[in-house]
Design a protein around this motif. Structure first.
Motif, PDB file in Angstrom:
ATOM      1  N   ILE A   5       0.845  -1.206   0.000  1.00  0.00           N
ATOM      2  CA  ILE A   5       0.000   0.000   0.000  1.00  0.00           C
ATOM      3  C   ILE A   5       0.871   1.244   0.000  1.00  0.00           C
ATOM      4  N   HIS A   6       1.973   1.217   0.784  1.00  0.00           N
ATOM      5  CA  HIS A   6       2.850   2.383   0.856  1.00  0.00           C
ATOM      6  C   HIS A   6       3.513   2.646  -0.508  1.00  0.00           C
ATOM      7  N   ARG A  33       2.424   1.796  -3.517  1.00  0.00           N
ATOM      8  CA  ARG A  33       1.405   2.301  -4.454  1.00  0.00           C
ATOM      9  C   ARG A  33       1.096   3.783  -4.196  1.00  0.00           C
ATOM     10  N   ARG A  34       1.061   4.186  -2.961  1.00  0.00           N
ATOM     11  CA  ARG A  34       0.752   5.569  -2.639  1.00  0.00           C
ATOM     12  C   ARG A  34       1.882   6.485  -3.112  1.00  0.00           C
ATOM     13  N   LYS A  35       3.116   6.082  -2.897  1.00  0.00           N
ATOM     14  CA  LYS A  35       4.261   6.880  -3.361  1.00  0.00           C
ATOM     15  C   LYS A  35       4.257   7.017  -4.881  1.00  0.00           C
ATOM     16  N   SER A  93       1.695   6.884  -6.843  1.00  0.00           N
ATOM     17  CA  SER A  93       0.611   7.796  -7.257  1.00  0.00           C
ATOM     18  C   SER A  93       0.991   9.233  -7.035  1.00  0.00           C
ATOM     19  N   GLU A  94       1.676   9.524  -5.972  1.00  0.00           N
ATOM     20  CA  GLU A  94       2.087  10.900  -5.682  1.00  0.00           C
ATOM     21  C   GLU A  94       3.125  11.356  -6.703  1.00  0.00           C
TER      22      GLU A  94
END
Length: 373
Positions: free
Chosen positions: A359-360, A362-364, A366-367
């Motif tokens: 999850i971490h 994927r979030r990075k 996306s940012e």
């Protein structure tokens, strides 16, 4: 004057006749005299007259129904009263020469059942006790039954140590406590004190604890028939013993009466920690001795001089692990269960750790894409 005198004489004669008639009225008496009577008691009704020599017969009545007619005796005896004997009684006597019959007063006869029989109980519920055990003997009355006094008896003698409620508590039994016990109570019925019937009887026996035996091999350790003989031995030959029990690894495997020798077949299950007990049988109840010291018996090295001592130590080691901790097998089982739980816990933590890491990332990602746009 003569006429007046005649009238006076007639008046006196009339009064004298009335007085004689009243004086001749019989009196009914109960013997013994009680306000009420109990079923089974004996009772005599006596018809009393002032001039019995002139009387030719007596009659007795219950509820106006004759029960004895023109009897020569002035007594009527009921040897054993029943509830049906209750009622109103009176008596009469008859003078043949005068042709007269006079009634007595009426008596209301009351008859009652005996109070309910009490029940004697012993706690704990057994008949044979060992010296220094505790017990309670209790006289139990029916619910709602009143009593002015409750008595316990041993061998037909009253026990003064019992309390007012018919309870005897013995903290440490002694042989002198052996005997036959019963109880009884008193209550008030129709104004009189009545004793109940005796309770059921309890026979108690107090004995010494049977002696602890010793377990050993018989002199002929091995026979040609493929069997081995074990002896459960009592040091005091005067002790009264009725039988013996043999145990292997805590469980009973054999029992014999009057014989202290056990013959066991050779088998793979022979090895184990053996012990035995003696017992006595009194009033159908068995009293067991303490177990003998456990001895580890094996088919190997039977003839070793240090065999019994070494194997006794072996059983003591096994017992100590059983009593105060886990055996080796127990530790292995407990360890395997603990390792399994740890593996499951680590797997769960790894799963959630990887999940959070994905999850971490994927979030990075996306940012970063959002910044380049």
């Amino acid at each position: 004057m003569s006429g007046a005198n005649n009238i006076f004489i007639v008046f006196l004669l009339g009064n004298t006749a009335m007085m004689n008639t009243e004086a001749q009225k019989p009196f009914l008496r109960l013997e013994p005299e009680q306000p009420g009577y109990i079923v089974g008691e004996s009772l005599t009704l006596r018809c009393i007259a002032e001039m019995p020599t002139r009387i030719t017969g007596y009659s007795f009545f219950k509820d106006v129904i004759p029960i004895a007619i023109n009897s020569s005796s002035n007594r009527l005896t009921i040897s054993s009263l029943s509830l049906t004997d209750a009622g109103n009684y009176f008596c009469t006597y008859y003078i043949a020469s005068a042709g007269t019959q006079t009634e007595s007063q009426y008596i209301d006869l009351k008859v009652f059942e005996l109070p309910p029989t009490p029940t004697l109980s012993v706690e704990p519920q057994k008949n044979v006790f060992v010296v220094n055990q505790s017990l309670v003997i209790r006289c139990q009355l029916q619910r709602g039954q009143s009593a002015t006094e409750i008595s316990l008896y041993k061998n037909e003698s009253i026990i003064y140590e019992a309390d007012n409620f018919g309870v005897l508590s013995i903290a440490n039994t002694e042989k002198r406590n052996s005997g036959s016990y019963t109880c009884q109570y008193r209550t008030i019925i129709s104004g009189r004190t009545v004793d109940s019937r005796l309770s059921n009887q309890k026979t108690l026996v107090v004995i010494d604890l049977p002696p602890t035996p010793i377990l050993r091999y018989a002199n002929n350790v091995q026979s040609q028939s493929g069997q081995i003989e074990i002896v459960c031995e009592i040091q005091d030959p005067s002790s009264l013993i009725h039988g013996y029990r043999l145990y292997r690894n805590g469980g009973e495997i054999l029992s014999r009466r009057d014989v202290n020798q056990f013959v066991i077949d050779y088998s793979l299950k022979f090895d184990g920690c053996y012990s035995c007990r003696s017992f006595v049988d009194i009033l159908g109840e068995e009293v067991l001795s303490p177990k003998s010291t456990e001895v580890f018996l094996t088919l190997d090295e039977r003839n070793s001089s240090s065999f019994l001592e070494r194997d006794r130590r072996s059983c003591q080691v096994q017992n100590s692990t059983t009593d105060y901790g886990l055996s080796k097998q127990g530790y292995k089982l407990y360890g395997s269960v603990l390792v399994g739980k740890l593996i499951v816990l680590i797997s769960i933590l790894l799963y959630f750790g990887i999940y959070l890491l994905v999850i971490h990332i994927r979030r990075k990602k996306s940012e970063t894409e959002a910044i380049h746009r």
